[in-house]
Design a protein around this motif. Structure first.
Motif, mmCIF file in Angstrom:
data_model
loop_
_atom_site.group_PDB
_atom_site.id
_atom_site.type_symbol
_atom_site.label_atom_id
_atom_site.label_comp_id
_atom_site.label_asym_id
_atom_site.label_seq_id
_atom_site.Cartn_x
_atom_site.Cartn_y
_atom_site.Cartn_z
ATOM 1 N N UNK A 294 -79.337 19.881 39.289
ATOM 2 C CA UNK A 294 -78.310 19.522 38.304
ATOM 3 C C UNK A 294 -78.560 18.137 37.696
ATOM 4 N N UNK A 295 -79.225 17.249 38.449
ATOM 5 C CA UNK A 295 -79.527 15.928 37.878
ATOM 6 C C UNK A 295 -80.509 16.069 36.710
ATOM 7 N N UNK A 296 -81.463 17.004 36.833
ATOM 8 C CA UNK A 296 -82.456 17.228 35.761
ATOM 9 C C UNK A 296 -81.768 17.640 34.463
ATOM 10 N N UNK A 297 -80.867 18.624 34.538
ATOM 11 C CA UNK A 297 -80.218 19.106 33.306
ATOM 12 C C UNK A 297 -79.299 18.017 32.724
ATOM 13 N N UNK A 298 -78.613 17.272 33.605
ATOM 14 C CA UNK A 298 -77.745 16.197 33.108
ATOM 15 C C UNK A 298 -78.549 15.061 32.482
ATOM 16 N N UNK A 299 -79.728 14.780 33.046
ATOM 17 C CA UNK A 299 -80.587 13.735 32.462
ATOM 18 C C UNK A 299 -81.009 14.117 31.045
ATOM 19 N N UNK A 300 -81.379 15.396 30.843
ATOM 20 C CA UNK A 300 -81.784 15.834 29.493
ATOM 21 C C UNK A 300 -80.628 15.662 28.520
ATOM 22 N N UNK A 301 -79.420 16.057 28.954
ATOM 23 C CA UNK A 301 -78.245 15.958 28.077
ATOM 24 C C UNK A 301 -77.951 14.495 27.730
ATOM 25 N N UNK A 302 -78.046 13.604 28.728
ATOM 26 C CA UNK A 302 -77.795 12.178 28.468
ATOM 27 C C UNK A 302 -78.826 11.626 27.480
#
Length: 501
Positions: A294-302
């Protein structure tokens, strides 16, 4: 401490000093947790070594830990110990002393270190966040939590008014530095592993909206080469834990060279969050499984929101920005839809569980998806897998293709779609064992024959497609690991945050 080199976090207890503890650190994380004990608990029980009465008379229990997750079930009040500080616990009192490494070398006598005053910070997390709940493994829980974690990442940052004109992105931690970032000579993304892949996925949209050249650096490689970083550069440090040793060294290097340093982390109060000039917390929630999901997908969004914020002053790409903001609002529901492929990916994992190797082809926005999907399979399923840029296929990798090797091709609908169709036809002509990921409704146009297996994912704006596309690969890696009988949450030889170089 004067003689030690490298990174450490140490706690000392001595039989000669029975009621004292000393802790010190350099490089590695160390936290002091403070818990007020209720009167009724203390009355009937003798204090053990870990229980103290503080100077003001109120009993306290003190904890030392390298991670906030370990403290949360005991207390939310913590104190982050900085490099070169010594914590002295004696008779219930806590004193923090600043150890100056150079003093002893110059002077003849050792001077008494200066005492430090510091306020406690409060952890913003709940014990429920670190429980598995209804799931068997943390990794499974974190994959299925992604719709919620993405919503939390975007909460309060996407401002949507009545009309389209008022659709904006608000990143509070960066607002004072946006002008500097727009004027910079180049933007340098620095990270390791999954964080590097997330930056790679966001790179094309940042280049498109900002007009600033964007370069990618693996932190350890930048340090090995002593690559040039200039005062006019903006360096962006991406790390889930905010304590990654290589990324921290690279941050020190960039600060020495006078660049503007931006941090993107998931951990409030981490070393990267404290030492960068500005930054954004991804707010994905506590991640415990070693393999980052989930950190990977949130990093892309940020980083997509960072691109929107930097490009917010140009009129020419306004329609594009609005389309991306609309896509961001829809993203959690699209990820929820992609999670419905769970059973399908389990069936696929059964077919692949005895394979020795897996190739993943992607290009454009989805080159990062290919790298990250392959990394997940490597990390947890302990199976050789390689993410390959599809444009490089004829420069070597094509020699590997035969009817036994499984090949995963990401061919969702974007600017590279026709090129990916060509890649699929060429692999099919060489009797490759194909698994193709495509957008819903594209199955007929991507699959040249009956032999090919198709996975259909929901379509979103091209720059956000990597967020949806990685979900089936995460599920595949998870099911492969379970079927092969390996530990999902703690793969052999790996640690959650790499605090040594």
């Amino acid at each position: 401490m004067r003689h030690l080199e490298g990174a450490y976090a140490l706690i000392f207890k001595s039989q000669h000093y029975p009621n004292e503890l000393i802790a010190c650190k350099r490089g590695s994380p160390l936290l002091l947790g403070v818990k007020e004990l209720n009167e009724d608990i203390c009355n009937g029980s003798a204090f053990s070594d870990s229980k103290f009465v503080s100077k003001d008379g109120a009993p306290k229990e003190l904890f030392l830990s390298s991670d906030a997750n370990a403290l949360i079930e005991h207390t939310k009040k913590v104190l982050v110990i900085e490099d070169g500080e010594v914590v002295h616990l004696k008779d219930g009192g806590v004193s923090i002393l600043k150890f100056e490494n150079d003093k002893g070398r110059r002077g003849s006598g050792l001077s008494r270190p200066a005492s430090v005053q510091r306020a406690l910070s409060v952890l913003e997390m709940e014990v429920e966040q670190i429980n598995k709940g209804k799931y068997e493994h943390y990794m499974q829980k974190e994959i299925h939590e992604q719709p919620e974690s993405l919503t939390t990442t975007m909460r309060g940052r996407l401002i949507c008014g009545g009309s389209c004109k008022s659709q904006t992105v608000l990143l509070g931690g960066l607002k004072d530095h946006l002008k500097t970032i727009r004027r910079s000579r180049r933007i340098v993304f620095i990270g390791c592993g999954t964080s590097y892949n997330a930056a790679l996925a966001a790179r094309p949209i940042l280049e498109e909206l900002s007009g600033v050249p964007v370069t990618m650096e693996i932190a350890s490689d930048l340090l090995d080469r002593q690559g040039p970083i200039y005062r006019e550069d903006t360096t962006v440090f991406v790390s889930q834990s905010g304590e990654t040793a290589d990324t921290l060294r690279a941050l020190e290097y960039a600060l020495e060279n006078g660049a503007l340093c931006v941090g993107i982390t998931n951990t409030v109060g981490s070393a990267i969050a404290r030492h960068t000039h500005c930054g954004v917390h991804i707010n994905a929630g506590c991640e415990i499984g070693v393999a980052s999901t989930k950190a990977y997908t949130s990093q892309i969004v940020v980083m997509a929101m960072l691109a929107l914020a930097i490009g917010a002053d140009t009129i020419s790409n306004q329609a594009r920005r609005e389309a991306i903001i609309d896509g961001l609002f829809d993203l959690p529901s699209k990820v929820r839809e992609a999670l419905k492929l769970d059973q399908e990916m389990k069936e696929l994992a059964k077919l692949l569980m005895n394979e020795q190797s897996l190739l993943v082809f992607g290009r454009g926005y989805n080159y990062a998806t290919a790298l990250e999907g392959a990394l997940k399979v490597k990390e947890v399923a302990l199976m050789h897998s390689e993410g390959i840029l599809a444009g490089e296929m004829k420069h070597g990798p094509l020699a590997l293709v035969d009817e036994t090797l499984p090949i995963f091709v990401i061919a969702t609908h974007d600017a590279c779609f026709s090129k990916q169709q060509s890649v699929i036809h060429q692999l099919h002509a060489r009797k490759g064992r194909l698994i193709v990921m495509c957008s819903k409704g594209d199955a007929a146009s991507v699959c040249p024959g009956e032999s090919c297996r198709v996975i259909e994912v929901p379509h979103v704006e091209d720059c956000l497609q990597p967020v949806v596309n990685i979900v089936p690969l995460q599920l595949l890696a998870y099911h492969l690991t379970v079927l092969r009988g390996y530990n999902v949450d703690q793969p052999r030889n790996l640690a959650k945050s790499v605090t040594t170089e």
